[in-house]
Design a protein around this motif. Structure first.
Motif, PDB file in Angstrom:
ATOM      1  N   LEU A  43      78.886 -40.041 167.238  1.00 39.82           N
ATOM      2  CA  LEU A  43      77.929 -39.420 168.133  1.00 39.82           C
ATOM      3  C   LEU A  43      76.740 -38.922 167.315  1.00 39.82           C
ATOM      4  O   LEU A  43      76.837 -38.739 166.107  1.00 39.82           O
ATOM      5  CB  LEU A  43      78.585 -38.266 168.883  1.00 39.82           C
ATOM      6  CG  LEU A  43      79.687 -38.687 169.866  1.00 39.82           C
ATOM      7  CD1 LEU A  43      80.372 -37.464 170.444  1.00 39.82           C
ATOM      8  CD2 LEU A  43      79.121 -39.552 170.977  1.00 39.82           C
ATOM      9  N   PRO A  44      75.584 -38.706 167.953  1.00 41.96           N
ATOM     10  CA  PRO A  44      74.391 -38.315 167.195  1.00 41.96           C
ATOM     11  C   PRO A  44      74.620 -37.060 166.354  1.00 41.96           C
ATOM     12  O   PRO A  44      75.234 -36.090 166.809  1.00 41.96           O
ATOM     13  CB  PRO A  44      73.357 -38.060 168.299  1.00 41.96           C
ATOM     14  CG  PRO A  44      73.820 -38.880 169.454  1.00 41.96           C
ATOM     15  CD  PRO A  44      75.318 -38.849 169.394  1.00 41.96           C
ATOM     16  N   ALA A  45      74.083 -37.089 165.136  1.00 44.22           N
ATOM     17  CA  ALA A  45      74.238 -35.937 164.245  1.00 44.22           C
ATOM     18  C   ALA A  45      73.576 -34.696 164.823  1.00 44.22           C
ATOM     19  O   ALA A  45      74.002 -33.576 164.542  1.00 44.22           O
ATOM     20  CB  ALA A  45      73.640 -36.265 162.876  1.00 44.22           C
ATOM     21  N   ARG A  46      72.555 -34.876 165.666  1.00 43.08           N
ATOM     22  CA  ARG A  46      71.850 -33.713 166.199  1.00 43.08           C
ATOM     23  C   ARG A  46      72.733 -32.882 167.123  1.00 43.08           C
ATOM     24  O   ARG A  46      72.425 -31.718 167.383  1.00 43.08           O
ATOM     25  CB  ARG A  46      70.572 -34.143 166.913  1.00 43.08           C
ATOM     26  CG  ARG A  46      70.770 -34.864 168.231  1.00 43.08           C
ATOM     27  CD  ARG A  46      69.433 -35.258 168.847  1.00 43.08           C
ATOM     28  NE  ARG A  46      68.444 -34.206 168.769  1.00 43.08           N
ATOM     29  CZ  ARG A  46      68.339 -33.224 169.666  1.00 43.08           C
ATOM     30  NH1 ARG A  46      69.181 -33.150 170.675  1.00 43.08           N
ATOM     31  NH2 ARG A  46      67.400 -32.315 169.540  1.00 43.08           N
ATOM     32  N   THR A  47      73.811 -33.454 167.637  1.00 41.77           N
ATOM     33  CA  THR A  47      74.712 -32.685 168.497  1.00 41.77           C
ATOM     34  C   THR A  47      75.980 -32.244 167.765  1.00 41.77           C
ATOM     35  O   THR A  47      76.903 -31.729 168.394  1.00 41.77           O
ATOM     36  CB  THR A  47      75.110 -33.508 169.736  1.00 41.77           C
ATOM     37  OG1 THR A  47      75.828 -34.687 169.316  1.00 41.77           O
ATOM     38  CG2 THR A  47      73.893 -33.917 170.536  1.00 41.77           C
ATOM     39  N   ALA A  48      76.016 -32.438 166.460  1.00 40.01           N
ATOM     40  CA  ALA A  48      77.241 -32.158 165.701  1.00 40.01           C
ATOM     41  C   ALA A  48      77.697 -30.717 165.852  1.00 40.01           C
ATOM     42  O   ALA A  48      78.893 -30.440 166.014  1.00 40.01           O
ATOM     43  CB  ALA A  48      77.022 -32.487 164.221  1.00 40.01           C
ATOM     44  N   ALA A  49      76.763 -29.770 165.804  1.00 42.91           N
ATOM     45  CA  ALA A  49      77.145 -28.360 165.884  1.00 42.91           C
ATOM     46  C   ALA A  49      77.733 -28.012 167.245  1.00 42.91           C
ATOM     47  O   ALA A  49      78.671 -27.197 167.344  1.00 42.91           O
ATOM     48  CB  ALA A  49      75.937 -27.473 165.594  1.00 42.91           C
ATOM     49  N   VAL A  50      77.201 -28.627 168.296  1.00 41.98           N
ATOM     50  CA  VAL A  50      77.720 -28.351 169.640  1.00 41.98           C
ATOM     51  C   VAL A  50      79.143 -28.876 169.777  1.00 41.98           C
ATOM     52  O   VAL A  50      80.045 -28.173 170.247  1.00 41.98           O
ATOM     53  CB  VAL A  50      76.805 -28.963 170.714  1.00 41.98           C
ATOM     54  CG1 VAL A  50      77.388 -28.732 172.111  1.00 41.98           C
ATOM     55  CG2 VAL A  50      75.402 -28.377 170.615  1.00 41.98           C
TER      56      VAL A  50
END
Length: 246
Positions: free
Chosen positions: A10-17
Motif C-alpha cells: 500500500l502507498p507509503a504515505r498511508t503507512a502511519a495510518v
C-alpha cells in the motif's frame, strides 16, 4: 488469516495510518466499521478483505460507484455497503446506527477539511460508536501545507496558509481547511472522545519521487520511524489520531 494492510504494498504515505489501525483490524475478530467520506474504497476494501463489515457514507454517487466496482472486483462486495449522504447528517443516514451497540471503528479521513462544521461531523460520528469504539481521524496539516507551498515556489500562498487565510481568494469554492495538531485534538475532545497520541502522515513520501522495490520499502520504513517523532511529524502532510468513545 489474511495479511494486514501494513504488510501489503500500500502507498507509503498511508503507512502511519495503517500502523495505528493494524492492532485493531488485524486481530481476527470481525468489526463493524463506518467509513465517513471514504466513497472510493481505499480503506474500506482492504478492511473488508480482512473480514470486517464496512459501511461507507459519502455524498458522491460517482465515488460510491467506484467503491462498488472495487469491492466486487476484490470479492468482498457482500461485506461493503455504500450509502449516499453527508457526515454531518449521520442521524438521517444511519438513524439506528449499527444495532444497539454501535460501530466498533469509524474512519474520518480528510473529511473535516470540507464539511460545513467539523465539530458537528465529529459529534455525529461519536454518536454512532459503541462505548469503547474508536475513530481514526486524519486531516491536512497546516504546517505541512505551508512547507509544501514554499518548497514548490509559492511563498505568498505559503504565508497565507500560515496565517490561516485562503491562499487563492476569489475562488468559486471555499478553501479547504488545514489543522494544527492542537486544533484537531481540541475538536476530537470537544466531541466527547478521548484522543490518543497524534502522528504525522506522509512526513517524506509526498516530497519524494515515485519509488519501487527496495526504495519503496525503505520509504515505508522511514515513514513509520518518523511518524511519531517531533520535529519531523510536525511538518508532515497530514495529522492522524485515534480517539476512543468512553
Amino acid at each position: 488469516m489474511p495479511t494486514t494492510p501494513a504488510t501489503e504494498q500500500l502507498p507509503a504515505r498511508t503507512a502511519a495510518v495503517w500502523a495505528a489501525l493494524d492492532p485493531l483490524v488485524g486481530g481476527g475478530s470481525p468489526l463493524r466499521v463506518l467509513d465517513v467520506g471514504g466513497g472510493s474504497g481505499m480503506f474500506a476494501v482492504p478492511l473488508a478483505r480482512l473480514g470486517h463489515d464496512v459501511t461507507v457514507v459519502d455524498p458522491s454517487a460517482d465515488a460510491l460507484a467506484t467503491l462498488r466496482r472495487r469491492a466486487d472486483t476484490a470479492g468482498v462486495g457482500d461485506r461493503v455497503r455504500g450509502l449516499q449522504g453527508d457526515g454531518d447528517l449521520l442521524h438521517e443516514v444511519l438513524p439506528a446506527a449499527a444495532g444497539d451497540d454501535g460501530y466498533d471503528l469509524a474512519l474520518c479521513h480528510y473529511v473535516l477539511e470540507v464539511v460545513d462544521d467539523p465539530a458537528v461531523t465529529l459529534g455525529e460520528i461519536a454518536r454512532v460508536l459503541r462505548p469503547g469504539g474508536q475513530v481514526s481521524v486524519a486531516t491536512a496539516n497546516r504546517a505541512g501545507a505551508v512547507l509544501g507551498r514554499a518548497v514548490a515556489g509559492h511563498p505568498v500562498e505559503a504565508l497565507a496558509l500560515l496565517e490561516d487565510r485562503d491562499p487563492a481568494p476569489g475562488r468559486a469554492r471555499p478553501a479547504r481547511r488545514r489543522f494544527a495538531p492542537d486544533d484537531l485534538l481540541a475538536l476530537v475532545e470537544g466531541a466527547g472522545l478521548r484522543a490518543g497520541p497524534w502522528r504525522g502522515v506522509s512526513v517524506v513520501a509526498d516530497l519524494l519521487e515515485a519509488t519501487s522495490g527496495a526504495e519503496s520499502q525503505a520509504v515505508h520504513a522511514l515513514e513509520l520511524a518518523l511518524a511519531g517523532i517531533s520535529p519531523f511529524r510536525d511538518v508532515a502532510t497530514g495529522v492522524h489520531v485515534l480517539a476512543t468513545r468512553p
